[in-house]
Design an enzyme around this catalytic site. Sequence first.
Site, PDB file in Angstrom:
ATOM      1  N   GLY A 108       0.772  -1.244   0.000  1.00  0.00           N
ATOM      2  CA  GLY A 108       0.000   0.000   0.000  1.00  0.00           C
ATOM      3  C   GLY A 108       0.802   1.293   0.000  1.00  0.00           C
ATOM      4  O   GLY A 108       0.325   2.305   0.509  1.00  0.00           O
TER       5      GLY A 108
ATOM      6  N   HIS B 286       0.077   1.629 -13.130  1.00  0.00           N
ATOM      7  CA  HIS B 286       0.878   0.497 -13.600  1.00  0.00           C
ATOM      8  C   HIS B 286       2.319   0.979 -13.805  1.00  0.00           C
ATOM      9  O   HIS B 286       2.539   2.035 -14.407  1.00  0.00           O
ATOM     10  CB  HIS B 286       0.304  -0.051 -14.918  1.00  0.00           C
ATOM     11  CG  HIS B 286       1.014  -1.274 -15.377  1.00  0.00           C
ATOM     12  ND1 HIS B 286       0.778  -2.528 -14.832  1.00  0.00           N
ATOM     13  CD2 HIS B 286       1.987  -1.445 -16.299  1.00  0.00           C
ATOM     14  CE1 HIS B 286       1.577  -3.413 -15.414  1.00  0.00           C
ATOM     15  NE2 HIS B 286       2.310  -2.779 -16.309  1.00  0.00           N
TER      16      HIS B 286
ATOM     17  N   ASP C 231      -4.799  -3.693 -17.363  1.00  0.00           N
ATOM     18  CA  ASP C 231      -3.873  -2.627 -17.814  1.00  0.00           C
ATOM     19  C   ASP C 231      -4.213  -2.117 -19.214  1.00  0.00           C
ATOM     20  O   ASP C 231      -3.321  -1.850 -20.022  1.00  0.00           O
ATOM     21  CB  ASP C 231      -2.411  -3.147 -17.814  1.00  0.00           C
ATOM     22  CG  ASP C 231      -2.035  -3.766 -16.485  1.00  0.00           C
ATOM     23  OD1 ASP C 231      -2.473  -3.245 -15.452  1.00  0.00           O
ATOM     24  OD2 ASP C 231      -1.293  -4.768 -16.502  1.00  0.00           O
TER      25      ASP C 231
HETATM   26  C1  GRF Z   1       2.801  -0.677  -7.787  1.00  0.00           C
HETATM   27  O1  GRF Z   1       3.996  -0.887  -8.473  1.00  0.00           O
HETATM   28  C2  GRF Z   1       1.667  -0.396  -8.745  1.00  0.00           C
HETATM   29  O2  GRF Z   1       2.060   0.288  -9.883  1.00  0.00           O
HETATM   30  C3  GRF Z   1       1.223  -1.784  -9.126  1.00  0.00           C
HETATM   31  O3  GRF Z   1       1.334  -2.525  -7.925  1.00  0.00           O
HETATM   32  C4  GRF Z   1       2.347  -1.944  -7.090  1.00  0.00           C
HETATM   33  C5  GRF Z   1       1.714  -1.668  -5.763  1.00  0.00           C
HETATM   34  O4  GRF Z   1       2.631  -1.176  -4.812  1.00  0.00           O
HETATM   35  N1  GRF Z   1      -0.102  -1.772  -9.700  1.00  0.00           N
HETATM   36  P1  GRF Z   1       2.099  -0.574  -3.461  1.00  0.00           P
HETATM   37  O5  GRF Z   1       1.245  -1.652  -2.782  1.00  0.00           O
HETATM   38  O6  GRF Z   1       1.300   0.646  -3.762  1.00  0.00           O
HETATM   39  O7  GRF Z   1       3.322  -0.275  -2.627  1.00  0.00           O
END
Ligand code: GRF
Length: 202
Positions: free
Chosen positions: A15, A112, A153
């Site tokens: 998160g 993404h 995506d």
């Molecule tokens: C991020 O790299 C986001 O782009 C992808 O999943 C990852 C989540 O990371 N969809 P976090 O849980 O927000 O640290």
Amino acid sequence: MSQKTRIGIFASGRGSNAESIIKACRQGDVSAEVVVIISNNEDAYIHQRAENHGIPSFTCKRVDFDEGKAFASALIEILDKYSVDLVLLAGYMKKIPPAITRKWDHATLNIHPSLLPRHGGKGMYGKRVHQSVIDSKDEFTGVSVHFVDNEYDHGEILLQSEHVSTSNETVESLADKVLRVEHEIYPEAVKLWISKFSNKMH
Ligand code: GRF
């Protein structure tokens, strides 16, 4: 003065993007408020972050429902209860039910860690994205924030980051570098969404 945009976040893991959005809202950089967090994983660190910030968080799993329809209704009930205007996927590892993207049409975003359409789609998550960038010998990568549709995506892109150089990077170092960009760009994308779409929604 218009009311603050009410954000609901879906997240499956640590998160850190949710955290950057919460902070940007709390600091007044973004005229919005994160009002609820939903996860498919009761052990995810996102729940701790939610608690730290006094934001209600819920776990809602497809397997706990007989039908997809009932699952979608349960999610919608939570989003409605908190009067969510904008749904943000931030590391949510599941497909969001179409009933949500229909109801929050042009109001459901995902982040993404690549310059879509490159290195996106089913199975492209976490380190795999950055491995794919390096294997493809791309000179640059970056971050995309896009509207969510029924394919992974895939939806229309709202905002992409500047190019991030891959020169001399390993998968791990590139993941760190791109994540820092994510933390900047997701709040920017929310601001952009508010300026372009928020008054059209409700
Ligand atoms: C991020 O790299 C986001 O782009 C992808 O999943 C990852 C989540 O990371 N969809 P976090 O849980 O927000 O640290």
